[in-house]
Design an enzyme around this catalytic site. Structure first.
Site, PDB file in Angstrom:
ATOM      1  N   HIS A   1      -3.164  28.917 -21.892  1.00  0.00           N
ATOM      2  CA  HIS A   1      -3.664  30.290 -21.819  1.00  0.00           C
ATOM      3  C   HIS A   1      -4.459  30.643 -23.081  1.00  0.00           C
ATOM      4  CE1 HIS A   1      -0.124  30.052 -19.201  1.00  0.00           C
ATOM      5  NE2 HIS A   1      -0.688  30.997 -18.478  1.00  0.00           N
TER       6      HIS A   1
ATOM      7  N   PRO B   1       8.899  34.717 -19.563  1.00  0.00           N
ATOM      8  CA  PRO B   1       9.171  35.738 -18.547  1.00  0.00           C
ATOM      9  C   PRO B   1       8.801  37.104 -19.153  1.00  0.00           C
ATOM     10  CG  PRO B   1      11.045  34.244 -18.832  1.00  0.00           C
ATOM     11  CD  PRO B   1      10.110  34.007 -19.982  1.00  0.00           C
TER      12      PRO B   1
ATOM     13  N   HIS C   1      -7.875  34.335 -18.942  1.00  0.00           N
ATOM     14  CA  HIS C   1      -6.414  34.374 -19.092  1.00  0.00           C
ATOM     15  C   HIS C   1      -5.822  32.976 -19.254  1.00  0.00           C
ATOM     16  CE1 HIS C   1      -2.179  35.155 -18.244  1.00  0.00           C
ATOM     17  NE2 HIS C   1      -2.264  34.201 -17.341  1.00  0.00           N
TER      18      HIS C   1
ATOM     19  N   GLU D   1      21.068  47.741 -17.490  1.00  0.00           N
ATOM     20  CA  GLU D   1      21.754  46.448 -17.557  1.00  0.00           C
ATOM     21  C   GLU D   1      20.840  45.349 -18.105  1.00  0.00           C
ATOM     22  OE1 GLU D   1      21.552  48.277 -14.780  1.00  0.00           O
ATOM     23  OE2 GLU D   1      23.581  49.064 -14.520  1.00  0.00           O
TER      24      GLU D   1
ATOM     25  N   PHE E   1      26.361  43.719 -10.691  1.00  0.00           N
ATOM     26  CA  PHE E   1      25.082  44.051 -11.333  1.00  0.00           C
ATOM     27  C   PHE E   1      24.622  42.972 -12.313  1.00  0.00           C
ATOM     28  CE2 PHE E   1      26.686  48.531 -10.420  1.00  0.00           C
ATOM     29  CZ  PHE E   1      26.077  48.553  -9.177  1.00  0.00           C
TER      30      PHE E   1
ATOM     31  N   HIS F   1      28.997  47.174  -4.060  1.00  0.00           N
ATOM     32  CA  HIS F   1      29.637  47.015  -5.363  1.00  0.00           C
ATOM     33  C   HIS F   1      30.576  45.807  -5.426  1.00  0.00           C
ATOM     34  CE1 HIS F   1      27.856  50.832  -6.052  1.00  0.00           C
ATOM     35  NE2 HIS F   1      28.494  51.056  -7.188  1.00  0.00           N
TER      36      HIS F   1
HETATM   37  C1  TPP Z   1       8.235  37.997 -15.181  1.00  0.00           C
HETATM   38  C2  TPP Z   1       6.940  37.278 -15.076  1.00  0.00           C
HETATM   39  N1  TPP Z   1       6.218  37.432 -13.975  1.00  0.00           N
HETATM   40  C3  TPP Z   1       5.041  36.759 -13.827  1.00  0.00           C
HETATM   41  C4  TPP Z   1       4.608  35.918 -14.795  1.00  0.00           C
HETATM   42  C5  TPP Z   1       3.325  35.108 -14.610  1.00  0.00           C
HETATM   43  N2  TPP Z   1       2.290  35.678 -15.502  1.00  0.00           N
HETATM   44  C6  TPP Z   1       1.995  35.094 -16.672  1.00  0.00           C
HETATM   45  S1  TPP Z   1       0.915  36.029 -17.574  1.00  0.00           S
HETATM   46  C7  TPP Z   1       0.829  37.195 -16.357  1.00  0.00           C
HETATM   47  C8  TPP Z   1       0.047  38.459 -16.523  1.00  0.00           C
HETATM   48  C9  TPP Z   1      -1.135  38.350 -17.368  1.00  0.00           C
HETATM   49  O1  TPP Z   1      -1.557  39.610 -17.813  1.00  0.00           O
HETATM   50  P1  TPP Z   1      -1.244  40.091 -19.270  1.00  0.00           P
HETATM   51  O2  TPP Z   1       0.197  40.205 -19.467  1.00  0.00           O
HETATM   52  O3  TPP Z   1      -2.050  41.314 -19.495  1.00  0.00           O
HETATM   53  O4  TPP Z   1      -1.750  38.914 -20.190  1.00  0.00           O
HETATM   54  P2  TPP Z   1      -3.261  38.535 -20.536  1.00  0.00           P
HETATM   55  O5  TPP Z   1      -3.866  37.977 -19.304  1.00  0.00           O
HETATM   56  O6  TPP Z   1      -3.914  39.779 -20.976  1.00  0.00           O
HETATM   57  O7  TPP Z   1      -3.130  37.511 -21.591  1.00  0.00           O
HETATM   58  C10 TPP Z   1       1.621  36.841 -15.282  1.00  0.00           C
HETATM   59  C11 TPP Z   1       1.714  37.641 -14.046  1.00  0.00           C
HETATM   60  C12 TPP Z   1       5.416  35.779 -15.945  1.00  0.00           C
HETATM   61  N3  TPP Z   1       5.087  34.974 -16.945  1.00  0.00           N
HETATM   62  N4  TPP Z   1       6.560  36.498 -16.069  1.00  0.00           N
END
Ligand code: TPP
Ligand code: MG
Length: 665
Positions: free
Chosen positions: A35, A125, A266, A413, A439, A475
């Site tokens: 990235h 994540p 990206h 949580e 939960f 629950h």
């Molecule tokens: C919880 C989660 N959902 C989906 C992804 C997959 N994912 C990686 S980056 C991204 C979004 C990219 O947008 P942004 O956060 O604005 O980063 P940028 O492209 O600006 O670097 C996603 C959906 C992830 N890493 N974590």
């Protein structure tokens, strides 16, 4: 650490930042994966942060009073690897960076805590990092309250992306930080208006400034490519009584000729042409992994900025009368008095034979633990009276007041679990926090990361079965034990009685290699372990709790169902059938025992019946394909818990029937 250097000269910062861009472009291009967008977009702001503000010493990456830096948007990992290399950490080496995203390189796709000093937490994540940072910032305040400014006074800086702030967990993290007035937390928001699908306007129209302010934050805005503006904003953020969010307007993939400013920046390797174009635009040498003359040396000089502060701090610590206590606290050393105190409590419980929910005994154990250890910090996601997590000997932590040891997490949580991870990562704190077992689903991503990182966090999950009763199937956990047992490196313990509860806590507190999840019953259970042993039997994962010479059948059970198994055994013994019972509070620990012990405990040659008020998944491993299982086969139901147990045929009589049937097989 306030800047003692003059505000950055734009061209110099750009030249330094372009070294990050060069390494990031080359590493992603070489790996044909990764990235580049975030590292290129945030390079200028990160250069100002690392070059002028962040308090760190690459030669002493474990310095307890360093500022913490969290790259919440972990996909931008090359930004972090570049910074660690450029500022002079022992790792990564340039060779590691050349092997970005390859097996064996510490430069993994996303930053993995433990792979390199300087990776404060595992991110990837989205949303987790910013929520970890809240825990780190809180840990700093708590230790500051104990040890004072001389030993503990640092900040937590975060780079968060659009994705981090869209994730639900960020709401919990932001509102908790704002409420607690964590003025030592500073978030740089990479406001590039781009995510994977395209412009963020496709899916979001939040006014992030208003959002953070509504949660009690101080906010600021700057051009993320203007070193002067970033410097001004970071300077203004230094002495705040509220957490600070700085919205940095940036261009994703800054410098790439055709991809900059678009979602194409990206991820993915940009291709030779795009890399060459970017390097030309950024005045970088064309050859891969090559920096402009003198830039590495300039970065290394910046990396030494913190050495004086480190030396000063070390001097202060060594002169402090509390140096030993401080070191023991940071390492979360467990007092030698804990073992004997737990043994004493076990003896008392065995004699007293309480009939109580294990959640209630848990509180009694915690009373002892919190009295002995100063490192435990408790909390609950608004279920304190049910989780029994607050003991009388610890006080609430309040907004701006950090002398207490109990966090009112509110109904958050996921935020609680992630903040606990952050506290544990920070050092000096053993966090535990409660909610209902059902939960755990709301916390699972953070539980998983705690296990992946191997941090000591204790999840106190009460109301662990249909024994919840009237609150009904929403629950009542049924699949949760199986799902949690499936998480590698998570120690799930479901104690059967008061004594096992004390033993479970002892194990959790001593487990410094990963998280422990304690599943406690709401409903009363009798004390089964009435003969005191100083030995911690739960440590074996499973053990024979009732022997029967010549037994033909072994009943395996966990938690509240061990009592059911014992009652079924009584019925069968009265009929002249010898039945043994094995309590299995922790599968993970049982798997770590010798084969001989495991075989002996499971009862070679005996028929097997397992009893657990949960789904069967996983039990086949112990009872085999022909074993009998008395448990749940679907969701629970609302009703007084004894009726619910009857309704689902979880009774001693039914277990006895299963034993009889197994004798006929
Ligand atoms: C919880 C989660 N959902 C989906 C992804 C997959 N994912 C990686 S980056 C991204 C979004 C990219 O947008 P942004 O956060 O604005 O980063 P940028 O492209 O600006 O670097 C996603 C959906 C992830 N890493 N974590
Ligand atoms: Mg973005």
């Amino acid at each position: 650490m306030e800047s003692h250097l003059p505000p950055p000269e734009q061209a110099r910062t750009r030249r330094l930042a372009n070294a990050i861009r060069a390494l990031s472009l080359d590493a992603v291009e070489q790996a044909k994966s990764g990235h580049p967008g975030l590292p290129l977009g945030m390079a200028d702001a990160a250069t100002v942060l690392f070059g002028h503000f962040l308090k760190f010493d690459p030669a002493n990456p474990q310095w307890p009073d360093r500022d913490r830096f969290v790259l919440s948007a972990g996909h931008g990992s090359m930004l972090l690897y570049s910074l660690l290399y450029l500022t002079g950490y022992a790792g990564p080496t340039l060779d590691d960076i050349k092997h970005f995203r390859q097996v064996g390189s510490p430069c993994a796709g996303h930053p993995e805590h433990g792979h390199l000093p300087g990776i404060e937490t595992t991110t990837g994540p989205l949303g987790q990092g910013i929520a970890n940072a809240v825990g780190m910032a809180l840990a700093e305040r708590l230790l500051n309250a104990r040890f004072g400014d001389d030993l503990v006074s640092h900040k937590t800086y975060v780079i968060a992306s659009d994705g981090d702030l869209m994730e639900g967990i960020s709401h919990e993290a932001i509102s908790l930080a704002g409420h607690l007035k964590l003025g030592n937390l500073i978030v740089l928001y990479d406001d590039n208006h781009i995510s994977i699908d395209g412009p963020t306007s496709l899916s979001d129209s939040t006014n992030s400034i208003e959002r953070f302010e509504a949660a009690g934050w101080k906010t600021d805005m700057c051009d993320g490519h203007s070193a002067t503006e970033v410097h001004r904003a970071l300077s203004a953020a230094q002495n705040s009584d509220k957490p600070v969010m700085i919205k940095c307007k940036t261009i994703i993939g800054f410098g790439m000729p055709t991809r900059a400013g678009t979602q194409k920046a990206h991820s993915d390797a940009p291709g030779a042409e795009e890399v060459a174009g970017a390097k030309k635009a950024l005045d970088l040498p064309a050859a891969a992994f090559t920096l402009n003359d003198g830039v590495l040396e300039e970065w290394r000089t910046l990396g030494k900025r913190g050495k004086q502060a480190y030396d000063n701090w070390t001097g202060r610590k060594n002169r402090s009368a509390r140096a030993r206590e401080f070191d023991a606290t940071i390492a979360c050393e467990i007092s030698a008095a804990l073992g004997p105190a737990i043994a004493e409590l076990k003896q008392k419980l065995a004699a007293e034979k309480p009939k109580a929910g294990t959640r209630r005994t848990s509180e009694r154990v915690l009373e002892v633990v919190n009295g002995l250890l100063k490192t435990t910090v408790g909390g609950s996601a608004d279920l304190t009276p049910s989780n029994n997590t607050k003991t009388k000997n610890i006080d609430d932590i309040k907004p701006g007041e950090f002398a207490g040891r109990y966090v009112r997490y509110g109904i958050r949580e996921h935020g609680m679990a992630a903040a606990m991870n952050g506290m544990a990562l920070h050092g000096g704190i053993i966090p535990y926090g409660g909610t209902f077992l059902v939960f755990s689903d709301y916390m699972r991503p953070s539980i998983r990361l705690a296990a992946l990182m191997g941090v000591r966090v204790i999840f106190v999950m009460t109301h662990d079965s249909i024994g919840v009763g009237e609150d009904g199937p929403t629950h009542q956990p049924v699949e949760h034990l199986a799902a949690l047992r499936a998480i590698p490196n998570l120690t799930v313990i479901r104690p059967a009685d008061a004594v096992e509860t004390a033993e479970a806590w002892e194990i959790a507190l001593n487990n410094d290699k990963g998280p422990t999840l304690l599943a406690f019953s709401r409903q009363d259970v009798p004390t089964l372990r009435t003969d005191h042993t100083s030995d911690n039997l739960v440590r074996r994962g499973a053990y024979e709790i009732a022997a029967s010479p010549g037994a033909k059948v072994t009943i395996l059970a966990s938690g509240s169902e061990v009592d059911l198994a014992m009652q079924a055994r009584e019925i069968m013994q009265a009929e002249g059938v010898a039945v043994r019972v094995v309590s299995m509070p922790c599968w993970k620990l049982f798997e770590q025992q010798s084969e001989t012990y495991r075989e002996k405990t499971l009862g070679p040659g005996t028929a097997k019946v397992a009893v657990e008020a949960a789904v069967r998944e996983g039990w086949d491993r112990y009872i085999g394909a022909h074993g009998r299982f008395v448990g749940m086969h679907g969701f629970g139901a609302s009703g007084p818990y004894k009726d619910v147990y009857k309704h689902f045929a979880l009774t001693p009589e039914v277990v006895a029937d299963a034993v009889r049937a197994s004798l006929k097989d």
